[in-house]
Design an enzyme around this catalytic site. Structure first.
Site, PDB file in Angstrom:
ATOM      1  N   ASN A 134      -8.520  -2.655  -1.105  1.00 21.86           N
ATOM      2  CA  ASN A 134      -8.101  -4.039  -1.350  1.00 21.86           C
ATOM      3  C   ASN A 134      -8.589  -4.867  -0.166  1.00 21.86           C
ATOM      4  O   ASN A 134      -7.986  -4.836   0.906  1.00 21.86           O
ATOM      5  CB  ASN A 134      -6.566  -4.083  -1.471  1.00 21.86           C
ATOM      6  N   LYS A 148      -8.622  -8.027   0.135  1.00 18.37           N
ATOM      7  CA  LYS A 148      -7.884  -9.293   0.319  1.00 18.37           C
ATOM      8  C   LYS A 148      -8.881 -10.439   0.510  1.00 18.37           C
ATOM      9  O   LYS A 148      -9.948 -10.420  -0.101  1.00 18.37           O
ATOM     10  CB  LYS A 148      -6.877  -9.163   1.455  1.00 18.37           C
ATOM     11  N   HIS A 180       0.952  -7.823  -6.343  1.00 19.27           N
ATOM     12  CA  HIS A 180       0.899  -7.457  -4.923  1.00 19.27           C
ATOM     13  C   HIS A 180       1.952  -8.260  -4.165  1.00 19.27           C
ATOM     14  O   HIS A 180       2.203  -9.425  -4.476  1.00 19.27           O
ATOM     15  CB  HIS A 180      -0.504  -7.759  -4.357  1.00 19.27           C
ATOM     16  N   GLU A 222       1.936  -9.714  -1.407  1.00 21.56           N
ATOM     17  CA  GLU A 222       1.477 -10.973  -0.807  1.00 21.56           C
ATOM     18  C   GLU A 222       1.448 -12.083  -1.842  1.00 21.56           C
ATOM     19  O   GLU A 222       1.530 -13.265  -1.501  1.00 21.56           O
ATOM     20  CB  GLU A 222       0.102 -10.766  -0.145  1.00 21.56           C
ATOM     21  N   GLU A 253       4.253   0.180  -2.590  1.00 24.53           N
ATOM     22  CA  GLU A 253       3.820  -0.500  -1.364  1.00 24.53           C
ATOM     23  C   GLU A 253       5.025  -1.188  -0.716  1.00 24.53           C
ATOM     24  O   GLU A 253       5.310  -2.356  -0.995  1.00 24.53           O
ATOM     25  CB  GLU A 253       2.782  -1.576  -1.702  1.00 24.53           C
ATOM     26  N   GLY A 273       0.135  -3.738   6.442  1.00 23.06           N
ATOM     27  CA  GLY A 273      -0.433  -4.170   7.716  1.00 23.06           C
ATOM     28  C   GLY A 273      -0.764  -5.659   7.730  1.00 23.06           C
ATOM     29  O   GLY A 273      -0.807  -6.322   6.693  1.00 23.06           O
ATOM     30  N   SER A 285      -0.512   0.440   5.209  1.00 24.39           N
ATOM     31  CA  SER A 285      -1.025   0.928   6.495  1.00 24.39           C
ATOM     32  C   SER A 285      -1.608   2.344   6.431  1.00 24.39           C
ATOM     33  O   SER A 285      -1.519   3.106   7.390  1.00 24.39           O
ATOM     34  CB  SER A 285       0.062   0.848   7.575  1.00 24.39           C
TER      35      SER A 285
HETATM   36  P1  PGA Z   1      -2.693  -2.337   4.352  1.00 28.24           P
HETATM   37  O1  PGA Z   1      -2.652  -3.138   2.988  1.00 28.24           O
HETATM   38  O2  PGA Z   1      -3.382  -1.046   4.090  1.00 28.24           O
HETATM   39  O3  PGA Z   1      -3.441  -3.233   5.302  1.00 28.24           O
HETATM   40  O4  PGA Z   1      -1.270  -2.137   4.773  1.00 28.24           O
HETATM   41  C1  PGA Z   1      -2.350  -2.487   1.790  1.00 28.24           C
HETATM   42  C2  PGA Z   1      -2.167  -3.527   0.725  1.00 28.24           C
HETATM   43  O5  PGA Z   1      -1.666  -4.620   1.036  1.00 28.24           O
HETATM   44  O6  PGA Z   1      -2.514  -3.291  -0.446  1.00 28.24           O
END
Ligand code: PGA
Length: 257
Positions: free
Chosen positions: A9, A11, A95, A97, A167, A173, A213
């Site tokens: 992902n 982002k 997700h 976010e 998640e 992260g 993470s």
């Molecule tokens: P991350 O993100 O590995 O940076 O924690 C995972 C995600 O948000 O899908």
């Protein structure tokens, strides 16, 4: 056991040149994964999808979001049909976010799932509790609410394929590798049990994966989990060396299974 899936992902990161570089650096690892039938899915920003999906890279493409409707007055949105046309086979839905930074509701997520299946996209449905909910021992309630709301009214034969990504919001992260601690295998095991209980209730099957993470140093700690079928990787997927190592370790662990 079904072969695992590793999903990147990206982002809101990477331009076209950086994506080409990433693909060329990982070419051999991606080929090897394809040979071993491990799915590697890359979810770049929308603008890169059409060009990238025409490349000869051994990956399958996914999007980070879609709208619940197929067309209409929804400025800035994108539909399942458009994603299919751009070469997508997967789409991330719900997700955290988007839930917490963009105000996506459970109802919107339910409609997005419907839209994904209408367009033969495999949804990667994200569920997970926030730090406060964990500390108040509400993880089970939160996961069941998110899943039940998202999956209500669907019957098995409507659902071609489904991936559920656990998640936990507190483990996601900030963009840099190692910025937050990942969940422990014990956390993941108990979340998977809750997810499986809910799927059973609806008589559904899904591949269950972990995200939050994941990096080259901790990925192996999740291999002993029987039900784990892969990973959704954010920050570490941006770095070819990190992502390559996650693929290699996954390949090694699942080879021959
Ligand atoms: P991350 O993100 O590995 O940076 O924690 C995972 C995600 O948000 O899908």
């Amino acid at each position: 056991m079904e072969k695992p899936i590793v999903i990147a992902n990206w982002k809101m990161n990477k331009n076209a040149a950086e994506s080409r570089e990433w693909l060329s650096f990982l070419k051999a690892d991606l080929k090897e994964a394809e040979r071993e039938k491990i799915d590697v899915v890359v979810c770049p920003p929308f603008t890169l999808l059409t060009e990238m999906s025409r490349s000869d890279a051994s990956v399958v493409w996914g999007a980070q979001n879609l709208h619940g409707e197929d067309q209409g007055p929804f400025t800035g949105e994108i539909s399942g049909g458009m994603l299919r046309e751009a070469g997508c086979q997967y789409v991330i839905v719900g997700h955290s976010e988007r839930r917490w930074k963009m105000g996506e509701t459970d109802e919107m997520i339910h409609q997005k799932l419907q839209a994904a299946w209408r367009h033969r996209l495999t949804p990667i449905l994200c569920v997970g509790e926030q730090a406060r909910e964990k500390s108040e021992n509400k993880t089970e309630r939160v996961l069941l609410d998110q899943l039940c709301f998202a999956l209500r009214d669907f019957v098995k034969n409507q659902i071609e394929s489904l991936i559920i990504a656990y998640e936990p919001v507190w483990a996601i992260g900030t963009g840099t590798v190692g910025s937050r601690p990942a969940a422990t295998p014990a956390d993941v095991r108990s979340a998977y049990a809750i997810i499986k209980q809910c799927l059973g209730q609806y008589n559904l099957t899904a591949r269950i994966i972990y995200g939050g993470s994941v990096d080259s140093k901790n990925v192996a700690s999740f291999f002993p989990l029987d039900d784990n079928q892969g990973f959704l990787v954010g920050g570490a997927s941006l770095k070819p060396l990190e992502f390559g190592s996650i693929i290699k370790q996954t390949l090694k662990n699942y080879a021959g299974n």
